[in-house]
Design an enzyme around this catalytic site. Structure first.
Site, PDB file in Angstrom:
ATOM      1  N   SER A 174       0.859  -1.098   0.063  1.00  0.00           N
ATOM      2  CA  SER A 174      -0.271   0.265   0.046  1.00  0.00           C
ATOM      3  C   SER A 174       0.786   1.199  -0.163  1.00  0.00           C
ATOM      4  CB  SER A 174      -1.146  -0.184   1.202  1.00  0.00           C
ATOM      5  OG  SER A 174      -1.321  -1.115   1.474  1.00  0.00           O
TER       6      SER A 174
ATOM      7  N   HIS B 108      -0.989  -2.888  -7.321  1.00  0.00           N
ATOM      8  CA  HIS B 108      -2.008  -2.535  -5.952  1.00  0.00           C
ATOM      9  C   HIS B 108      -3.182  -3.048  -6.204  1.00  0.00           C
ATOM     10  CE1 HIS B 108      -2.922   0.478  -2.997  1.00  0.00           C
ATOM     11  NE2 HIS B 108      -2.794  -0.452  -2.002  1.00  0.00           N
TER      12      HIS B 108
ATOM     13  N   GLU C  84      -3.506  -0.455  -9.653  1.00  0.00           N
ATOM     14  CA  GLU C  84      -2.847  -0.014 -10.110  1.00  0.00           C
ATOM     15  C   GLU C  84      -1.053  -0.695 -10.058  1.00  0.00           C
ATOM     16  OE1 GLU C  84      -3.667   4.399  -7.098  1.00  0.00           O
ATOM     17  OE2 GLU C  84      -2.796   2.439  -6.125  1.00  0.00           O
TER      18      GLU C  84
ATOM     19  N   ASN D  58      -3.485   6.008  -2.460  1.00  0.00           N
ATOM     20  CA  ASN D  58      -3.924   5.645  -0.597  1.00  0.00           C
ATOM     21  C   ASN D  58      -3.094   7.630  -1.274  1.00  0.00           C
ATOM     22  OD1 ASN D  58      -4.995   3.633  -0.286  1.00  0.00           O
ATOM     23  ND2 ASN D  58      -2.917   2.488  -0.689  1.00  0.00           N
TER      24      ASN D  58
HETATM   25  C1  LIG Z   1      -5.729   0.303   1.955  1.00  0.00           C
HETATM   26  C2  LIG Z   1      -4.853  -0.198   0.844  1.00  0.00           C
HETATM   27  O1  LIG Z   1      -3.850  -0.289   0.153  1.00  0.00           O
HETATM   28  C3  LIG Z   1      -6.147   0.341  -0.894  1.00  0.00           C
HETATM   29  C4  LIG Z   1      -7.262   0.479  -0.025  1.00  0.00           C
HETATM   30  O2  LIG Z   1      -7.953  -0.795  -0.409  1.00  0.00           O
HETATM   31  S1  LIG Z   1      -8.439   1.242  -0.250  1.00  0.00           S
HETATM   32  C5  LIG Z   1     -10.214   0.682   0.240  1.00  0.00           C
HETATM   33  C6  LIG Z   1     -10.677   1.185  -0.596  1.00  0.00           C
HETATM   34  N1  LIG Z   1     -12.164   0.495  -1.062  1.00  0.00           N
HETATM   35  C7  LIG Z   1     -13.391   1.116  -0.691  1.00  0.00           C
HETATM   36  O3  LIG Z   1     -12.324   1.996  -0.287  1.00  0.00           O
HETATM   37  C8  LIG Z   1     -14.222   0.296  -0.382  1.00  0.00           C
HETATM   38  C9  LIG Z   1     -15.678   1.210   0.266  1.00  0.00           C
HETATM   39  N2  LIG Z   1     -16.807   1.316   0.096  1.00  0.00           N
HETATM   40  C10 LIG Z   1     -17.470  -0.031  -0.921  1.00  0.00           C
HETATM   41  O4  LIG Z   1     -17.059   0.453  -2.100  1.00  0.00           O
HETATM   42  C11 LIG Z   1     -18.951  -0.372  -0.909  1.00  0.00           C
HETATM   43  O5  LIG Z   1     -18.910  -0.726   0.499  1.00  0.00           O
HETATM   44  C12 LIG Z   1     -18.623  -2.034  -0.737  1.00  0.00           C
HETATM   45  C13 LIG Z   1     -17.779  -2.235  -2.450  1.00  0.00           C
HETATM   46  C14 LIG Z   1     -17.623  -2.974   0.483  1.00  0.00           C
HETATM   47  C15 LIG Z   1     -19.844  -2.634  -0.432  1.00  0.00           C
HETATM   48  O6  LIG Z   1     -20.874  -2.269  -1.534  1.00  0.00           O
HETATM   49  P1  LIG Z   1     -22.393  -1.926  -0.426  1.00  0.00           P
HETATM   50  O7  LIG Z   1     -23.148  -1.306  -1.242  1.00  0.00           O
HETATM   51  O8  LIG Z   1     -22.139  -0.420   0.421  1.00  0.00           O
HETATM   52  O9  LIG Z   1     -22.794  -2.847   0.855  1.00  0.00           O
HETATM   53  P2  LIG Z   1     -23.226  -4.206  -0.159  1.00  0.00           P
HETATM   54  O10 LIG Z   1     -24.808  -4.083   0.695  1.00  0.00           O
HETATM   55  O11 LIG Z   1     -22.036  -5.458   1.824  1.00  0.00           O
HETATM   56  O12 LIG Z   1     -22.787  -5.119  -0.672  1.00  0.00           O
HETATM   57  C16 LIG Z   1     -23.487  -5.067  -1.572  1.00  0.00           C
HETATM   58  C17 LIG Z   1     -23.268  -5.951  -2.353  1.00  0.00           C
HETATM   59  O13 LIG Z   1     -21.613  -6.389  -3.065  1.00  0.00           O
HETATM   60  C18 LIG Z   1     -21.285  -7.583  -3.180  1.00  0.00           C
HETATM   61  N3  LIG Z   1     -19.832  -7.362  -2.378  1.00  0.00           N
HETATM   62  C19 LIG Z   1     -19.868  -7.217  -0.991  1.00  0.00           C
HETATM   63  N4  LIG Z   1     -18.379  -7.067  -1.132  1.00  0.00           N
HETATM   64  C20 LIG Z   1     -18.507  -8.421  -1.379  1.00  0.00           C
HETATM   65  C21 LIG Z   1     -16.961  -9.063  -1.233  1.00  0.00           C
HETATM   66  N5  LIG Z   1     -15.910  -9.054  -0.421  1.00  0.00           N
HETATM   67  N6  LIG Z   1     -17.685 -10.649  -2.105  1.00  0.00           N
HETATM   68  C22 LIG Z   1     -18.259 -10.108  -3.104  1.00  0.00           C
HETATM   69  N7  LIG Z   1     -19.264  -9.132  -3.033  1.00  0.00           N
HETATM   70  C23 LIG Z   1     -19.302  -8.736  -2.377  1.00  0.00           C
HETATM   71  C24 LIG Z   1     -22.376  -8.601  -3.078  1.00  0.00           C
HETATM   72  O14 LIG Z   1     -22.840  -8.532  -3.762  1.00  0.00           O
HETATM   73  C25 LIG Z   1     -23.255  -7.425  -2.183  1.00  0.00           C
HETATM   74  O15 LIG Z   1     -23.979  -8.455  -1.876  1.00  0.00           O
HETATM   75  P3  LIG Z   1     -25.054  -9.030  -0.388  1.00  0.00           P
HETATM   76  O16 LIG Z   1     -24.470  -8.610   0.259  1.00  0.00           O
HETATM   77  O17 LIG Z   1     -26.153  -9.378  -1.227  1.00  0.00           O
HETATM   78  O18 LIG Z   1     -24.068  -9.980  -0.810  1.00  0.00           O
HETATM   79  N1  LIG Z   2      -6.526  -3.828   4.501  1.00  0.00           N
HETATM   80  C1  LIG Z   2      -6.144  -3.505   2.817  1.00  0.00           C
HETATM   81  O1  LIG Z   2      -7.545  -2.657   2.804  1.00  0.00           O
HETATM   82  C2  LIG Z   2      -5.158  -3.137   2.011  1.00  0.00           C
HETATM   83  C3  LIG Z   2      -4.039  -3.690   1.998  1.00  0.00           C
HETATM   84  N2  LIG Z   2      -3.044  -4.049   0.936  1.00  0.00           N
HETATM   85  C4  LIG Z   2      -1.659  -4.331   1.092  1.00  0.00           C
HETATM   86  O2  LIG Z   2      -1.711  -5.718   0.757  1.00  0.00           O
HETATM   87  C5  LIG Z   2      -1.424  -6.409   1.617  1.00  0.00           C
HETATM   88  C6  LIG Z   2      -1.330  -7.683   2.587  1.00  0.00           C
HETATM   89  O3  LIG Z   2      -2.506  -6.693   3.342  1.00  0.00           O
HETATM   90  P1  LIG Z   2      -4.063  -7.335   3.922  1.00  0.00           P
HETATM   91  O4  LIG Z   2      -4.393  -8.233   3.226  1.00  0.00           O
HETATM   92  O5  LIG Z   2      -4.912  -6.916   4.652  1.00  0.00           O
HETATM   93  O6  LIG Z   2      -3.384  -8.236   5.304  1.00  0.00           O
HETATM   94  P2  LIG Z   2      -3.232  -9.262   6.359  1.00  0.00           P
HETATM   95  O7  LIG Z   2      -2.874  -8.838   7.705  1.00  0.00           O
HETATM   96  O8  LIG Z   2      -5.115  -9.526   6.220  1.00  0.00           O
HETATM   97  O9  LIG Z   2      -3.065 -10.326   5.448  1.00  0.00           O
HETATM   98  C7  LIG Z   2      -1.608 -11.092   5.479  1.00  0.00           C
HETATM   99  C8  LIG Z   2      -1.679 -11.999   5.416  1.00  0.00           C
HETATM  100  O10 LIG Z   2       0.133 -12.916   5.420  1.00  0.00           O
HETATM  101  C9  LIG Z   2       0.133 -14.029   5.900  1.00  0.00           C
HETATM  102  N3  LIG Z   2       2.151 -13.858   6.084  1.00  0.00           N
HETATM  103  C10 LIG Z   2       2.640 -12.598   6.405  1.00  0.00           C
HETATM  104  N4  LIG Z   2       3.644 -12.944   6.834  1.00  0.00           N
HETATM  105  C11 LIG Z   2       3.779 -13.831   5.523  1.00  0.00           C
HETATM  106  C12 LIG Z   2       4.917 -14.797   4.862  1.00  0.00           C
HETATM  107  N5  LIG Z   2       6.412 -14.367   4.979  1.00  0.00           N
HETATM  108  N6  LIG Z   2       4.723 -15.798   4.116  1.00  0.00           N
HETATM  109  C13 LIG Z   2       3.730 -15.802   3.444  1.00  0.00           C
HETATM  110  N7  LIG Z   2       1.994 -15.518   4.315  1.00  0.00           N
HETATM  111  C14 LIG Z   2       2.810 -14.445   5.343  1.00  0.00           C
HETATM  112  C15 LIG Z   2      -0.266 -13.744   7.329  1.00  0.00           C
HETATM  113  O11 LIG Z   2      -0.235 -14.751   8.122  1.00  0.00           O
HETATM  114  C16 LIG Z   2      -1.772 -12.862   6.821  1.00  0.00           C
HETATM  115  O12 LIG Z   2      -2.865 -14.045   6.217  1.00  0.00           O
HETATM  116  C17 LIG Z   2      -0.258  -4.866   3.088  1.00  0.00           C
HETATM  117  O13 LIG Z   2       1.589  -4.778   1.797  1.00  0.00           O
HETATM  118  C18 LIG Z   2      -1.224  -4.189   2.945  1.00  0.00           C
HETATM  119  O14 LIG Z   2      -0.268  -3.243   3.136  1.00  0.00           O
HETATM  120  C19 LIG Z   2      -3.047  -3.266  -0.179  1.00  0.00           C
HETATM  121  C20 LIG Z   2      -4.175  -2.999  -0.418  1.00  0.00           C
HETATM  122  C21 LIG Z   2      -5.652  -2.838   0.051  1.00  0.00           C
END
Ligand SMILES: CC(=O)CC(=O)SCCNC(=O)CCNC(=O)[C@H](O)C(C)(C)COP(=O)(O)OP(=O)(O)OC[C@H]1O[C@@H](n2cnc3c(N)ncnc32)[C@H](O)[C@@H]1OP(=O)(O)O
Ligand SMILES: NC(=O)C1=CN([C@@H]2O[C@H](COP(=O)(O)OP(=O)(O)OC[C@H]3O[C@@H](n4cnc5c(N)ncnc54)[C@H](O)[C@@H]3O)[C@@H](O)[C@H]2O)C=CC1
Length: 309
Positions: free
Chosen positions: A144, A165, A177, A215
């Protein structure tokens, strides 16, 4: 003209060959992200090995994949639910699991790493895999926030190393990405773009800069919401509602922090703060630190309600 045509045909067939080359994918890390990436790769006809550190974790990953597939199937086969189970089983057949990364990468075209957001741990993993994987295997990190070049530096395949990503939840989020580090070859970058498209995703090209595109904007926003709350300027509930109803976000910032994982969010902000301590956007949050220290990591530890929302 004939030369140009020949060149064009050659470039088309070589990119088709590259695309065809990524058939077997190894995903390391079966957590939130790795399980989602494995699911999407298997759903699009790739042969997938999912690796984690224990059989128990892998069982949990498999359960998560199956329940996500059930949600997909429920929608896809709303008219004919009896076809849903065959759909799920066909996809699950494309996934196997292992706790021995070095042995399974021997037959893989692409390794996608989705383990803990820690540079040293990622470097150790890739350093070991570099010795075990065939020459043609491309390595990609789902980091991330860490520089791809720093992760790749533990290997001797800088040209075959890039960033992929994905976004959480992977089955739903259309964006990938694709990160070109300074050492990433154009051929590798093109293969990663092609692979993202083969997964049914929309790739965007990114430079190897902190947080890439999403991010770099999203994490400071989420942390600013926490700071706003820490200053006593709004309740968590009101801030979430405000951003959903006032800005049209599907989740409020606290809900999203729980969804991403508080540990991952802390790793990201701490890493950036260490590199750029004077940047107020990267200031650590006492509340986030406290919750992580208490083991309250959000949705993944099933304490979402008690942590942020
Ligand atoms: C940290 C990083 O490095 C990067 C990142 O990832 S940052 C995070 C980026 N993600 C976001 O910003 C997510 C923002 N949230 C959303 O877009 C939406 O809330 C969401 C798509 C997660 C869920 O959609 P929603 O309409 O709000 O909620 P929800 O009613 O739970 O879901 C609608 C439908 O989507 C589908 N769905 C949601 N999550 C699902 C999953 N994990 N797998 C399969 N289907 C899924 C299902 O069809 C669901 O219907 P059911 O509940 O009947 O199964
Ligand atoms: N959580 C998020 O929304 C997002 C996370 N990421 C990135 O993805 C990566 C994973 O994040 P998450 O899935 O959220 O973490 P998580 O904590 O849910 O899962 C990480 C997994 O890796 C396993 N693990 C750790 N060290 C290991 C090794 N040496 N060999 C094999 N498995 C190992 C752990 O047991 C765990 O199951 C991180 O780099 C995070 O920054 C990227 C996009 C979105």
């Amino acid at each position: 003209m004939a030369f140009v045509t020949r060149q064009f045909i050659r470039s088309l067939s070589s990119s088709a060959a590259l695309h065809a080359a990524i058939k077997h994918v190894t995903i390391i890390g079966g957590g939130l992200m790795g399980a989602g990436i494995a699911q999407v790769a298997a759903s699009t006809g790739h042969s997938v090995v999912l690796v984690d550190t224990s059989e128990d974790i892998l069982k949990k990953s498999a359960k998560g994949i199956e329940s996500s597939l059930k949600r997909v199937a429920k929608k896809k086969f709303a008219e004919k639910p009896e076809d849903g189970e065959a759909f799920i089983q066909k996809i699950l057949k494309n996934i196997s699991t292992s706790t021995d990364a070095a042995s399974v990468v021997q037959g893989t075209d692409l390794v996608v790493e989705a383990i803990v957001e820690n540079l040293k741990v990622k470097q150790d993993l890739f350093g070991a895999l570099d010795k075990a994987a065939p020459e043609h295997t491309i390595f990609a990190s789902n980091t991330s926030s860490l520089p791809i070049a720093d992760i790749a530096s533990s290997t001797a395949r800088l040209d075959r190393f890039g960033g992929l990503h994905f976004f959480n939840p992977v089955p739903m989020m259309k964006l990938v990405e694709v990160i070109k580090a300074p050492g990433t070859s154009q051929q590798t970058f093109d293969s990663l773009l092609e692979f993202s498209k083969a997964l049914g995703k929309h790739p965007v090209s990114c430079k190897d800069t902190p947080g890439f595109i999403v991010n770099r904007l999203l994490v400071p926003y989420m942390l600013e919401a926490v700071r706003l709350h820490e200053r006593g300027h709004g309740s968590k509930e009101d801030i979430d509602v405000a951003m959903k109803l006032g800005a049209g976000y599907p989740m409020g910032p606290f809900e999203l922090l729980d969804y991403v994982g508080l540990d991952t969010s802390k790793f990201i902000i701490d890493g950036w703060h260490e590199k750029d301590p004077d940047n107020p956007l990267f200031a650590p949050s006492p509340l986030l630190n406290k919750l992580v220290a208490e083991g309250k990591l959000g949705k993944k530890t099933d304490v979402a309600v008690s942590s942020f929302i």
